[in-house]
Design a protein around this motif. Structure first.
Motif, mmCIF file in Angstrom:
data_model
loop_
_atom_site.group_PDB
_atom_site.id
_atom_site.type_symbol
_atom_site.label_atom_id
_atom_site.label_comp_id
_atom_site.label_asym_id
_atom_site.label_seq_id
_atom_site.Cartn_x
_atom_site.Cartn_y
_atom_site.Cartn_z
ATOM 1 N N THR A 330 0.827 -1.201 0.000
ATOM 2 C CA THR A 330 0.000 0.000 0.000
ATOM 3 C C THR A 330 0.866 1.257 0.000
ATOM 4 O O THR A 330 2.087 1.188 0.161
ATOM 5 N N ASP A 331 0.206 2.398 -0.149
ATOM 6 C CA ASP A 331 0.943 3.663 -0.078
ATOM 7 C C ASP A 331 1.657 3.804 1.268
ATOM 8 O O ASP A 331 2.804 4.281 1.332
ATOM 9 N N ASP A 332 0.993 3.392 2.344
ATOM 10 C CA ASP A 332 1.619 3.480 3.660
ATOM 11 C C ASP A 332 2.842 2.566 3.754
ATOM 12 O O ASP A 332 3.881 2.955 4.314
ATOM 13 N N ASP A 333 2.732 1.356 3.209
ATOM 14 C CA ASP A 333 3.881 0.438 3.207
ATOM 15 C C ASP A 333 5.059 1.045 2.454
ATOM 16 O O ASP A 333 6.215 0.982 2.907
ATOM 17 N N ARG A 334 4.771 1.623 1.300
ATOM 18 C CA ARG A 334 5.840 2.215 0.492
ATOM 19 C C ARG A 334 6.501 3.380 1.216
ATOM 20 O O ARG A 334 7.730 3.527 1.190
ATOM 21 N N ALA A 335 5.689 4.204 1.863
ATOM 22 C CA ALA A 335 6.247 5.350 2.584
ATOM 23 C C ALA A 335 7.158 4.886 3.718
ATOM 24 O O ALA A 335 8.235 5.458 3.942
ATOM 25 N N LEU A 336 6.750 3.837 4.427
ATOM 26 C CA LEU A 336 7.573 3.311 5.512
ATOM 27 C C LEU A 336 8.892 2.740 4.974
ATOM 28 O O LEU A 336 9.954 2.913 5.594
ATOM 29 N N THR A 337 8.832 2.084 3.840
ATOM 30 C CA THR A 337 10.035 1.476 3.270
ATOM 31 C C THR A 337 11.010 2.537 2.779
ATOM 32 O O THR A 337 12.219 2.455 3.036
#
Length: 415
Positions: A330-337
């Motif tokens: 998700t967008d949140d996963d990508r931002a965290l990575t």
């Protein structure tokens, strides 16, 4: 008879090993083996064979379409040979590999199975039905899993060196990785004496450096998730004693890695003392706790950050594997990575960027990769421009699309 190893691309090391296994059995140890680079050389070797010719193939899943094309060319230009495919892709997709035109597919560990196949051909028997074999309309019993010491780790007779496999199998079973699903979720280790004997022979042949193959380097000698530093020290000290002046060994770096929770000051002090690394490859994969759990990584984000800090403190450069485009990202996963990558780079790490590929034989074989968003691609490119990231993620993203299409047009059939 003659064995022709089609030694190209991803199968070279595996073919070194299975052809070396022939030397362990009196029925096959004097079989002539030829290493051929590409279809043209294979065709010439088939034409020059004085008896039956067995062509051995091994390839990873991304190379399967090219292997099928090479096979079709050889069928037209050099008929008459028995074409045998093994390795990771053949094990994951034996039926699809048979449909690609191979006469026999060996699924599972290839050393013992290939010896039996070659012995059968040499004796004039049908090799179909031997351990691990698959063919149009049938399959034999499972290939045996033998101790690693039973077979050579490279082809010493032909001077075909490769990184030495010290551990096979993996207890961690990450859902994107083929290793535990081909070799099962347990560790088998090559003994120190076996590794030492290989290094001694390699040094006698002129080699001056040693690398290792392991799914998780600091698991050497351990049956479980613990780290056995005494076993690692025994290994590295023994190899150090066999190397010539100026010889080098590299541990926990390409083509292997370490798990972040295994990194400790004590482990890195040992590596610094006995190995010649300037870097350490750490499996991080993602900055998303949700995706770490979903892919069964078995560690958290904090473990990745601790490992990087310890590695920098020890005077080594951390190269951290990241896997972009995981299914369901998700967008949140990508931002965290991306945020984690930036933090690690600020602490002295480099990012080794990969794109998720739905590899056959894994729990995620049928999953669709998430497209790598433009802002993520820009963030990786920004790090690359600073020398803070590297990797084949662009090519892997393309291959991932090809694997999805291949699965759509040629779905695997389970036996």
């Amino acid at each position: 008879m003659q064995v022709v190893a089609h030694a190209v691309r991803s199968g070279i090391a595996a073919l070194n090993v299975v052809t070396a296994a022939l030397d362990t059995d009196p029925r096959t140890r004097d079989v002539d083996v030829v290493f051929a680079r590409g279809p043209g050389e294979v065709a010439r070797a088939i034409g020059a064979a004085s008896g039956p010719a067995v062509v051995a193939w091994s390839f990873y899943s991304p190379d399967a379409p090219r292997a099928a094309a090479d096979l079709a060319w050889l069928r037209r230009h050099a008929p008459g040979a028995l074409h045998v495919a093994g390795g990771v892709h053949a094990t994951a997709e034996p039926a699809a590999t048979v449909r690609d035109g191979f006469d026999v597919v060996i699924a599972g560990e290839g050393e013992a199975a290939f010896v039996e196949l070659v012995a059968a051909v040499r004796a004039g028997r049908d090799p179909r039905g031997g351990p691990g074999t698959h063919w149009p309309g049938g399959a034999g019993p499972a290939a045996p899993r033998r101790p690693l010491d039973d077979f050579p780790a490279c082809n010493l007779r032909h001077g075909r060196w490769n990184p030495l496999e010290i551990t096979r199998g993996c207890i961690y079973a990450c859902s994107f990785c083929q290793t535990p699903f081909m070799f099962k979720a347990r560790f088998r280790h090559r003994s120190v004496d076996s590794v030492r004997a290989h290094v001694r022979a390699m040094v006698a042949g002129g080699l001056r450096y040693v690398r290792y193959v392991s799914p998780t380097s600091l698991s050497y000698g351990s049956p479980d998730a613990s780290v056995d530093l005494a076993a690692v020290e025994d290994l590295l000290a023994a190899v150090r004693g066999e190397l010539p002046a100026g010889g080098k060994q590299y541990f926990g770096t390409f083509p292997s890695e370490v798990r972040p929770e295994h990194v400790s000051p004590e482990a890195l002090a040992l590596i610094k003392r006995l190995a010649d690394n300037t870097s350490l490859v750490i499996g991080g994969q993602t900055g998303s706790p949700r995706l770490l759990a979903a892919t069964h990584r078995g560690h958290d984000v904090a473990a990745i950050e601790r490992a990087v800090a310890i590695t920098v403190e020890a005077g080594l450069r951390p190269d951290v594997d990241f896997l972009f485009g995981l299914p369901g990202e998700t967008d949140d996963d990508r931002a965290l990575t991306v945020a984690l990558a930036d933090r690690l780079v600020a602490r002295g790490a480099r990012i080794h960027s990969h794109a998720f590929m739905p590899l056959p034989g894994t729990p995620l074989a049928g999953a669709r990769p998430t497209a790598i968003a433009d802002d993520v691609a820009a963030a990786i490119a920004r790090l690359e421009s600073r020398g803070a990231a590297y990797g084949q993620w662009r090519q892997q993203a393309q291959i991932a699309g090809e694997l999805v299409e291949l699965r759509r047009t040629r779905p695997a059939r389970r036996r």
